[in-house]
Scaffold this motif. Structure first.
Motif, short mmCIF file in Angstrom:
data_model
loop_
_atom_site.label_atom_id
_atom_site.label_comp_id
_atom_site.label_asym_id
_atom_site.label_seq_id
_atom_site.Cartn_x
_atom_site.Cartn_y
_atom_site.Cartn_z
N GLU A 125 -7.65 10.64 -8.12
CA GLU A 125 -6.74 9.57 -8.50
C GLU A 125 -6.30 9.72 -9.96
OE1 GLU A 125 -5.30 7.39 -6.62
OE2 GLU A 125 -6.38 8.08 -4.84
N GLU A 128 0.83 -1.20 0.00
CA GLU A 128 0.00 0.00 0.00
C GLU A 128 0.87 1.25 0.00
OE1 GLU A 128 -2.34 -0.57 3.48
OE2 GLU A 128 -0.63 -0.42 4.85
N SER A 172 0.33 5.84 0.41
CA SER A 172 -0.61 6.90 0.78
C SER A 172 0.09 8.25 0.82
CB SER A 172 -1.24 6.60 2.15
OG SER A 172 -0.23 6.60 3.16
N PHE A 217 -5.56 -0.80 -4.58
CA PHE A 217 -6.87 -0.61 -3.97
C PHE A 217 -7.92 -1.33 -4.79
CE2 PHE A 217 -5.20 2.50 -1.13
CZ PHE A 217 -4.22 3.17 -1.85
N HIS A 276 -10.94 3.77 -7.89
CA HIS A 276 -9.75 3.68 -8.72
C HIS A 276 -10.08 2.99 -10.04
CE1 HIS A 276 -7.98 4.48 -4.82
NE2 HIS A 276 -6.79 4.63 -5.38
N SER A 296 3.95 7.98 2.04
CA SER A 296 4.30 6.74 2.74
C SER A 296 4.12 5.55 1.79
CB SER A 296 3.40 6.54 3.96
OG SER A 296 3.54 7.60 4.87
N ARG A 317 -14.51 9.12 3.31
CA ARG A 317 -13.46 8.18 2.95
C ARG A 317 -13.71 6.78 3.53
NH1 ARG A 317 -10.69 12.98 3.62
NH2 ARG A 317 -9.37 13.63 1.88
N HIS A 360 -0.58 13.74 -5.36
CA HIS A 360 -1.70 14.02 -4.45
C HIS A 360 -1.37 15.20 -3.54
CE1 HIS A 360 -4.53 10.88 -5.34
NE2 HIS A 360 -3.69 9.89 -5.06
N GLU A 377 1.84 9.46 -5.41
CA GLU A 377 1.48 9.96 -4.08
C GLU A 377 1.93 11.42 -3.91
OE1 GLU A 377 -0.54 8.31 -2.38
OE2 GLU A 377 -0.36 6.43 -3.48
N ASP A 380 -0.63 12.18 2.82
CA ASP A 380 -1.49 12.91 3.77
C ASP A 380 -1.42 14.42 3.61
OD1 ASP A 380 0.95 13.67 4.82
OD2 ASP A 380 0.67 12.71 6.77
N ARG A 388 -5.95 16.16 -0.50
CA ARG A 388 -6.51 15.92 0.83
C ARG A 388 -7.33 17.12 1.29
NH1 ARG A 388 -5.26 12.17 4.72
NH2 ARG A 388 -5.80 12.69 6.87
#
Length: 346
Positions: A266, A199, A201, A303, A308, A208, A249, A233, A230, A203, A239
């Motif tokens: 995404e 995975e 992510s 995911f 997605h 991460s 979410r 994003h 990431e 924030d 976010r």
């Protein structure tokens, strides 16, 4: 043999070659250390160093296109208190002080100054590391063992705001003062998070990637493909936007407007990622290779939610975006990412 697997294999051989028959390695102080634990820590450090180098390359190469920038020295720090067994961590990493350098990004100010993993950090701009205040209220969301390192990292970033930072590092029992001139980079930090799941992510500030996913990639270009997605994003403030739109979410985020808004974010992250990769000298087609292989093995991808694209549609998106990029004339080897040039949607 895959580069990462090969490096871990060689590290295993080296560890086994020096360990006693009991399966214990012995520290310079004569204290027995579990060889497998030492190996695990050294393997994690390899992932940290690889992730740090990839992240630095992405944020430094794309700085001219980011509306906000931050000073960056190219060092990744760690705290001996992060590890459950400080004695083994000291043996594995060579800690000479509680806060030390874990990784140095190639071609960064720290690399030019010849700083290296294992150097102990003693002071920043005349402030002794042990005297740096830890705001427990501000860092309440951090685990207790990560609060000191978070405060030191913040101090290190602040030190470069005026164009230079003076560090006192300890190497071989000797303190050295080193002056560094930070470079401006896109804002974002990168970390490997130990997890058995594949995975990744973002924030808003941190990217991460799980240790299992980092070990799955075949090369640095594929790692950059995940990191760039990431990072995108964070740069596009997804976010913040989704929070402002009150996007759910949780379970209900897989339906209705919430699902549509998450999917749109995404898609934007995928589109921007290949531009970020190309500007940093990574092969943007690695995103196609990664998702084709992962999709064939695992279906939808990391995911499984409706937020997605399925992997085939995702690969087509990458192909279309790469074609758009190749149709644009590069300036000094860089492509201006359209998504970073437009104003943020409401």
């Amino acid at each position: 043999m895959r580069p990462m697997v090969r490096s871990l294999y060689l590290l295993s051989i080296a560890t086994l070659a020096v360990q006693p028959a009991s399966g214990k390695a012995e520290s310079p102080e004569g204290q027995a250390m579990d060889a497998q634990t030492v190996l695990a820590l050294k393997s994690l450090q390899l992932l940290d160093q690889r992730m740090h180098a990839t992240g630095y390359r992405l944020v430094s190469a794309n700085a001219e296109f980011c509306k906000e920038t931050v000073p960056h020295l190219g060092v990744l720090l760690h705290d001996i208190e992060q590890y459950g067994d400080p004695a083994t961590a000291r043996f594995a990493f060579g800690f000479t002080s509680p806060i030390a350098i874990n990784a140095v990004a190639p071609d960064s100010p720290a690399a030019i100054a010849e700083l290296a993993a294992g150097d102990g950090l003693k002071a920043i701009d005349g402030i002794a590391v042990q005297d740096i205040a830890v705001d427990t209220e501000k860092l309440a969301k951090e685990k207790p063992e990560y609060r000191r390192i978070a405060a030191v990292k913040a101090t290190l970033m602040e030190a470069g705001v005026d164009g230079q930072a003076e560090l006192v590092v300890q190497r071989g029992g000797v303190n050295q003062m080193i002056t560094l001139a930070p470079v401006e980079t896109c804002p974002s930090q990168f970390q490997i998070r130990v997890s058995g799941k594949r995975e990744a992510s973002a924030d808003g500030k941190m990217v991460s990637i799980s240790s299992t996913l980092a070990e799955y990639v075949l090369d640095d270009d594929e790692l950059a493909a995940i990191a760039a997605h990431e990072l995108a994003h964070n740069l596009l403030k997804h976010r913040e936007r989704l929070n402002a739109q009150k996007v759910n979410r949780g379970f209900f985020g897989q339906f209705g407007k919430s699902a549509g808004r998450i999917k749109a974010a995404e898609i934007e992250a995928d589109r921007l990622s290949v531009w970020l990769m190309a500007n940093a000298g990574y092969d943007p087609k690695a995103a196609i290779r990664f998702w084709t292989r992962y999709g064939k093995q695992h279906g939808k991808g990391i995911f499984s939610a409706s937020t997605h694209y399925r992997w085939k549609k995702r690969v087509k998106l990458f192909e279309e975006e790469i074609a758009k990029m190749q149709a644009v004339e590069a300036v000094a080897g860089k492509y201006a990412p359209p998504l970073l040039a437009v104003s943020e949607p409401n």
